[in-house]
Design an enzyme around this catalytic site. Structure first.
Site, mmCIF file in Angstrom:
data_model
loop_
_atom_site.group_PDB
_atom_site.id
_atom_site.type_symbol
_atom_site.label_atom_id
_atom_site.label_comp_id
_atom_site.label_asym_id
_atom_site.label_seq_id
_atom_site.Cartn_x
_atom_site.Cartn_y
_atom_site.Cartn_z
ATOM 1 N N GLU A 99 0.826 -1.211 0.000
ATOM 2 C CA GLU A 99 0.000 0.000 0.000
ATOM 3 C C GLU A 99 0.862 1.264 0.000
ATOM 4 O OE1 GLU A 99 -3.377 1.533 -0.642
ATOM 5 O OE2 GLU A 99 -3.787 -0.296 0.493
ATOM 6 N N ASP A 141 1.258 4.158 -3.061
ATOM 7 C CA ASP A 141 1.023 5.596 -2.903
ATOM 8 C C ASP A 141 2.224 6.406 -3.358
ATOM 9 O OD1 ASP A 141 -1.528 5.310 -1.916
ATOM 10 O OD2 ASP A 141 -0.920 5.298 0.183
ATOM 11 N N ASP A 200 -22.465 10.707 -10.473
ATOM 12 C CA ASP A 200 -23.170 9.511 -10.021
ATOM 13 C C ASP A 200 -22.429 8.912 -8.830
ATOM 14 O OD1 ASP A 200 -21.246 7.335 -10.966
ATOM 15 O OD2 ASP A 200 -21.658 8.349 -12.864
ATOM 16 N N ASP A 215 -16.811 12.273 -18.399
ATOM 17 C CA ASP A 215 -17.975 11.650 -17.768
ATOM 18 C C ASP A 215 -17.966 10.138 -18.004
ATOM 19 O OD1 ASP A 215 -20.310 11.455 -16.395
ATOM 20 O OD2 ASP A 215 -21.568 12.345 -17.956
ATOM 21 N N VAL A 216 -18.264 9.390 -16.968
ATOM 22 C CA VAL A 216 -18.338 7.932 -17.042
ATOM 23 C C VAL A 216 -19.806 7.540 -16.894
ATOM 24 C CG1 VAL A 216 -17.589 5.743 -16.030
ATOM 25 C CG2 VAL A 216 -16.039 7.721 -16.054
ATOM 26 N N GLY A 240 -23.413 12.774 -15.987
ATOM 27 C CA GLY A 240 -23.193 13.706 -14.893
ATOM 28 C C GLY A 240 -22.659 12.980 -13.666
ATOM 29 N N SER A 248 -7.327 2.527 -4.055
ATOM 30 C CA SER A 248 -6.006 2.879 -3.541
ATOM 31 C C SER A 248 -5.052 3.209 -4.687
ATOM 32 C CB SER A 248 -5.426 1.729 -2.721
ATOM 33 O OG SER A 248 -6.178 1.507 -1.559
#
Length: 295
Positions: free
Chosen positions: A2, A6, A274, A250-251, A272, A209
């Protein structure tokens, strides 16, 4: 893994911007299973403006119901202080859709903390978008509505349009979520097929992550652009982003996963904002043009 994830992607996407790694031992005082976020926020509050990083990416969190309201309120105060100092706080929303690691206590979709706080930017996940295909929602992308916080004013219109535009048959039963709560995620980024070097080995990982440091690296570049022009850092991002949804891709396809006692799927992506991918994934060129024109 992790921590390596990052550092490697925040410093890669935010290439040329100084990167630090902050880590804290211990647990939250109200739940020994939770992270010591207040300890971290105290450190931020006691670090000078000259030394404090202006963007933080955090890939940890917990289900809302596991955190006491008093502890949340105390940390929210620190979030607001950070916002006033021009610091951007981004949190991964999680990898279990609308559930708490696959479970939905009492049949309710689960809010996520701190990603669901109205004072931070929650980052969800997407996939695809290569070889001429359109980007879609990643099934694990945690999203939904808070049971603790009402929808903030900056988000009210976007959330309202989601319920207006989406077909009623695509919505889960209203008994499973708080339709008047703060919606999350706010934004999203790619979440799958990331390669991390850990102990000299290449490891493929996925999750929000991955998305959070990716998005944070872009924010770092935007801040760097403004600082070079003798302007302030962006600080609290959400009011700006919701005012300018045109700087996102936009997805509109896909959904997030459900969980035990709350169905196989959660919410559907839509035109838009969601509660799966937020406003969408970043268009850096448009974001760069926008922030360069701000005072």
């Amino acid at each position: 893994i992790e921590a390596n994830l990052d550092v490697e992607y925040l410093s890669s996407l935010g290439s040329g911007v100084e990167t630090e790694f902050w880590s804290y031992a211990g647990r939250a005082p109200d739940n020994p299973e939770n992270e010591p976020f207040l300890k971290w926020m105290y450190h931020i509050g006691n670090t000078s403006d000259a030394d404090i990083p202006k963007v933080f990416s955090t890939s940890y969190g917990e289900a809302e119901h596991t955190v006491s309201l008093s502890y949340m309120n105390r940390i929210n105060i620190e979030f607001q202080k950070a916002a006033a100092r021009g610091i951007s706080l981004l949190f991964a929303t999680g990898d279990y859709g609308v559930s708490d690691q696959g479970r939905c206590p009492e049949g309710r979709f689960q809010g996520q903390w701190p990603a669901g706080s109205p004072w931070v930017t929650g980052v969800g996940g997407t996939e695809g978008g290569f070889d001429g295909t359109s980007e879609g929602a990643w099934f694990g992308s945690a999203g939904g509505f808070s049971d603790r916080w009402a929808v903030p004013e900056y988000q009210r219109d976007a959330v309202g349009r989601y319920f207006t535009k989406i077909h009623p048959e695509e919505l889960p039963p209203r008994s499973r979520y708080n339709a008047t709560g703060c919606g999350f995620p706010d934004v999203s980024a790619q979440a799958i097929d990331f390669t991390v070097i850990d102990g000299g080995e290449d490891i493929t990982v996925a999750g929000t992550s991955c998305a959070c440091p990716t998005f944070a690296g872009i924010v770092a570049l935007l801040n760097d652009q403004r600082l070079r022009a003798n302007k302030s850092t962006l600080g609290f991002l959400n009011p700006l982003f919701y005012k300018h949804p045109e700087v996102f891709m936009d997805v509109t396809k896909g959904c997030n996963q459900g969980g035990q006692r709350c169905g196989e799927v959660g919410f559907a992506a839509s035109e838009g904002w969601d509660p799966v991918t937020g406003l969408g994934s970043p268009d850096f060129a448009k974001m760069s043009a926008l922030v360069s024109n701000l005072r």
